[in-house]
Design a protein around this motif. Structure first.
Motif, PDB file in Angstrom:
ATOM      1  N   PRO A 133      51.588  91.575 -14.005  1.00 28.68           N
ATOM      2  CA  PRO A 133      51.677  91.457 -12.548  1.00 28.68           C
ATOM      3  C   PRO A 133      51.280  92.727 -11.811  1.00 28.68           C
ATOM      4  O   PRO A 133      50.884  92.674 -10.644  1.00 28.68           O
ATOM      5  CB  PRO A 133      53.156  91.120 -12.314  1.00 28.68           C
ATOM      6  N   VAL A 134      51.402  93.875 -12.482  1.00 28.04           N
ATOM      7  CA  VAL A 134      51.034  95.159 -11.874  1.00 28.04           C
ATOM      8  C   VAL A 134      50.295  95.978 -12.934  1.00 28.04           C
ATOM      9  O   VAL A 134      50.322  95.649 -14.122  1.00 28.04           O
ATOM     10  CB  VAL A 134      52.280  95.942 -11.389  1.00 28.04           C
ATOM     11  N   ALA A 135      49.648  97.043 -12.526  1.00 29.55           N
ATOM     12  CA  ALA A 135      49.004  97.945 -13.481  1.00 29.55           C
ATOM     13  C   ALA A 135      50.093  98.649 -14.291  1.00 29.55           C
ATOM     14  O   ALA A 135      51.000  99.271 -13.723  1.00 29.55           O
ATOM     15  CB  ALA A 135      48.146  98.963 -12.743  1.00 29.55           C
ATOM     16  N   GLU A 136      50.016  98.539 -15.607  1.00 32.38           N
ATOM     17  CA  GLU A 136      51.065  99.097 -16.455  1.00 32.38           C
ATOM     18  C   GLU A 136      50.613  99.122 -17.912  1.00 32.38           C
ATOM     19  O   GLU A 136      49.638  98.475 -18.298  1.00 32.38           O
ATOM     20  CB  GLU A 136      52.339  98.259 -16.348  1.00 32.38           C
ATOM     21  N   THR A 137      51.340  99.884 -18.715  1.00 34.16           N
ATOM     22  CA  THR A 137      51.173  99.813 -20.160  1.00 34.16           C
ATOM     23  C   THR A 137      52.075  98.709 -20.684  1.00 34.16           C
ATOM     24  O   THR A 137      53.089  98.366 -20.073  1.00 34.16           O
ATOM     25  CB  THR A 137      51.530 101.148 -20.830  1.00 34.16           C
ATOM     26  N   SER A 177      45.152  96.933 -15.975  1.00 35.29           N
ATOM     27  CA  SER A 177      45.155  96.556 -14.564  1.00 35.29           C
ATOM     28  C   SER A 177      45.951  95.269 -14.372  1.00 35.29           C
ATOM     29  O   SER A 177      46.148  94.496 -15.318  1.00 35.29           O
ATOM     30  CB  SER A 177      43.723  96.357 -14.076  1.00 35.29           C
ATOM     31  N   ALA A 178      46.398  95.023 -13.159  1.00 35.37           N
ATOM     32  CA  ALA A 178      47.075  93.763 -12.859  1.00 35.37           C
ATOM     33  C   ALA A 178      46.089  92.611 -13.070  1.00 35.37           C
ATOM     34  O   ALA A 178      44.942  92.676 -12.649  1.00 35.37           O
ATOM     35  CB  ALA A 178      47.592  93.768 -11.428  1.00 35.37           C
ATOM     36  N   GLY A 179      46.548  91.565 -13.758  1.00 39.60           N
ATOM     37  CA  GLY A 179      45.670  90.426 -14.008  1.00 39.60           C
ATOM     38  C   GLY A 179      45.731  89.988 -15.454  1.00 39.60           C
ATOM     39  O   GLY A 179      46.706  90.255 -16.162  1.00 39.60           O
ATOM     40  N   ASN A 180      44.681  89.293 -15.901  1.00 42.63           N
ATOM     41  CA  ASN A 180      44.650  88.695 -17.230  1.00 42.63           C
ATOM     42  C   ASN A 180      43.874  89.560 -18.214  1.00 42.63           C
ATOM     43  O   ASN A 180      42.850  90.152 -17.877  1.00 42.63           O
ATOM     44  CB  ASN A 180      44.008  87.300 -17.167  1.00 42.63           C
ATOM     45  N   HIS A 181      44.370  89.578 -19.444  1.00 43.11           N
ATOM     46  CA  HIS A 181      43.762  90.372 -20.507  1.00 43.11           C
ATOM     47  C   HIS A 181      43.801  89.565 -21.804  1.00 43.11           C
ATOM     48  O   HIS A 181      44.702  88.759 -22.018  1.00 43.11           O
ATOM     49  CB  HIS A 181      44.524  91.686 -20.697  1.00 43.11           C
ATOM     50  N   SER A 182      42.824  89.795 -22.665  1.00 42.53           N
ATOM     51  CA  SER A 182      42.812  89.112 -23.954  1.00 42.53           C
ATOM     52  C   SER A 182      43.724  89.851 -24.930  1.00 42.53           C
ATOM     53  O   SER A 182      43.743  91.085 -24.976  1.00 42.53           O
ATOM     54  CB  SER A 182      41.392  89.038 -24.519  1.00 42.53           C
ATOM     55  N   LEU A 183      44.479  89.082 -25.695  1.00 49.94           N
ATOM     56  CA  LEU A 183      45.387  89.611 -26.711  1.00 49.94           C
ATOM     57  C   LEU A 183      45.082  88.922 -28.030  1.00 49.94           C
ATOM     58  O   LEU A 183      45.051  87.686 -28.096  1.00 49.94           O
ATOM     59  CB  LEU A 183      46.845  89.361 -26.309  1.00 49.94           C
ATOM     60  N   SER A 207      53.526  87.983 -19.121  1.00 52.00           N
ATOM     61  CA  SER A 207      53.548  86.654 -19.721  1.00 52.00           C
ATOM     62  C   SER A 207      52.329  86.478 -20.610  1.00 52.00           C
ATOM     63  O   SER A 207      51.327  87.183 -20.459  1.00 52.00           O
ATOM     64  CB  SER A 207      53.584  85.558 -18.641  1.00 52.00           C
ATOM     65  N   THR A 208      52.426  85.542 -21.542  1.00 51.84           N
ATOM     66  CA  THR A 208      51.281  85.189 -22.380  1.00 51.84           C
ATOM     67  C   THR A 208      51.165  83.676 -22.438  1.00 51.84           C
ATOM     68  O   THR A 208      52.170  82.967 -22.430  1.00 51.84           O
ATOM     69  CB  THR A 208      51.417  85.728 -23.819  1.00 51.84           C
ATOM     70  N   THR A 209      49.940  83.206 -22.476  1.00 55.57           N
ATOM     71  CA  THR A 209      49.660  81.780 -22.616  1.00 55.57           C
ATOM     72  C   THR A 209      48.493  81.613 -23.588  1.00 55.57           C
ATOM     73  O   THR A 209      47.676  82.526 -23.735  1.00 55.57           O
ATOM     74  CB  THR A 209      49.293  81.144 -21.267  1.00 55.57           C
ATOM     75  N   PRO A 210      48.408  80.475 -24.267  1.00 52.29           N
ATOM     76  CA  PRO A 210      47.235  80.248 -25.120  1.00 52.29           C
ATOM     77  C   PRO A 210      45.966  80.384 -24.304  1.00 52.29           C
ATOM     78  O   PRO A 210      45.912  79.957 -23.146  1.00 52.29           O
ATOM     79  CB  PRO A 210      47.432  78.820 -25.624  1.00 52.29           C
TER      80      PRO A 210
END
Length: 241
Positions: A133-137, A177-183, A207-210
């Motif tokens: 939701p925010v820029a963070e580690t 950054s705030a937003g979606n990232h691949s894991l 959060s994580t989603t498929p």
């Protein structure tokens, strides 16, 4: 005071973030050249910072453990790639919740009772879209027997390589950054006995989603295999017509 407590009890509980992912399973044949060959050489940093051109972890030059055989021309490890490794077969996939914990990561699909022999060895890829939701580690804990590598946006976060027993490793991403990232979590078991994978996202407000169908890059060999199956299905439909 009783009125305040009663009113508080009526308030809706804060919803916990959704933590789900996709897992793809593979069987590594017992006659794979790395099976029961690499023990014991870890835990060690085994892979480079970036995923390779085919979406697979790349062996670190000068790796200090026993050097694996299962490496393609681009220097990528092939324990998750039927296209590059003839000893690897996809066996299934599922949606799982995080934390993920399985102390019996044996074929088939993490439900068996032993590794080696006709069971072969199991490898797996956990993939998800990680939302911040925010820029963070973001902090993770992984424990594996044997190899486990965590990548966020194609960059390594946890580098728990080598054939070794399970032990908790804490690791933290760069600032996201705030937003979606691949894991992506790459796991493989290569030595009898024991096969463990525990993976936790520690940071609470993410959060994580498929991933969507094309949301997270997959190893190129898997994409080619999927395309081949699709083309075969279309050809079958035309023949029936």
């Amino acid at each position: 005071m009783r009125w305040v407590l009663a009113f508080a009890a009526l308030l809706p509980m804060a919803a916990q973030a959704s933590l789900t992912a996709n897992i793809s399973y593979f069987k590594i044949d017992s006659n794979d050249p790395d099976a029961n060959h690499l023990c014991c050489s870890g835990p060690l940093a085994e892979v480079q910072n970036n995923l390779g051109p085919d979406g697979l972890p790349m062996l670190l030059p000068g790796y200090g453990g026993i050097v694996p055989h299962d490496v393609n021309g681009a220097g990528e490890l092939t324990y998750w790639s039927p296209g590059f490794n003839g000893h690897v077969t996809p066996t299934g996939s599922a949606t799982v919740s995080l934390p993920f914990s399985n102390s019996h990561m044996y074929n088939p699909n993490g439900t068996g009772g032993a590794d080696g022999g006709s069971n072969g060895f199991l490898s797996a890829i956990i993939s998800a879209t990680l939302s911040t939701p925010v820029a963070e580690t973001v902090s993770f804990t992984i424990s594996s027997d044997d190899n486990a590598f965590v990548f966020v946006d194609g960059l390594v976060v946890c580098n728990d390589g080598g054939v070794h027993g399970a032990g908790a490793v804490l690791c933290t991403s760069q600032t996201l950054s705030a937003g979606n990232h691949s894991l992506q979590v790459f796991y493989d078991d290569l030595n009898t006995t024991g096969a463990v994978l525990d993976f936790t996202v520690n940071t609470e407000n993410v959060s994580t989603t498929p991933p969507p169908a094309n949301g997270v890059p997959e190893p190129a060999s898997l994409a080619l295999a999927g395309s081949a199956l699709l083309m075969a299905g279309l050809a079958g439909r035309k023949t029936r017509r």
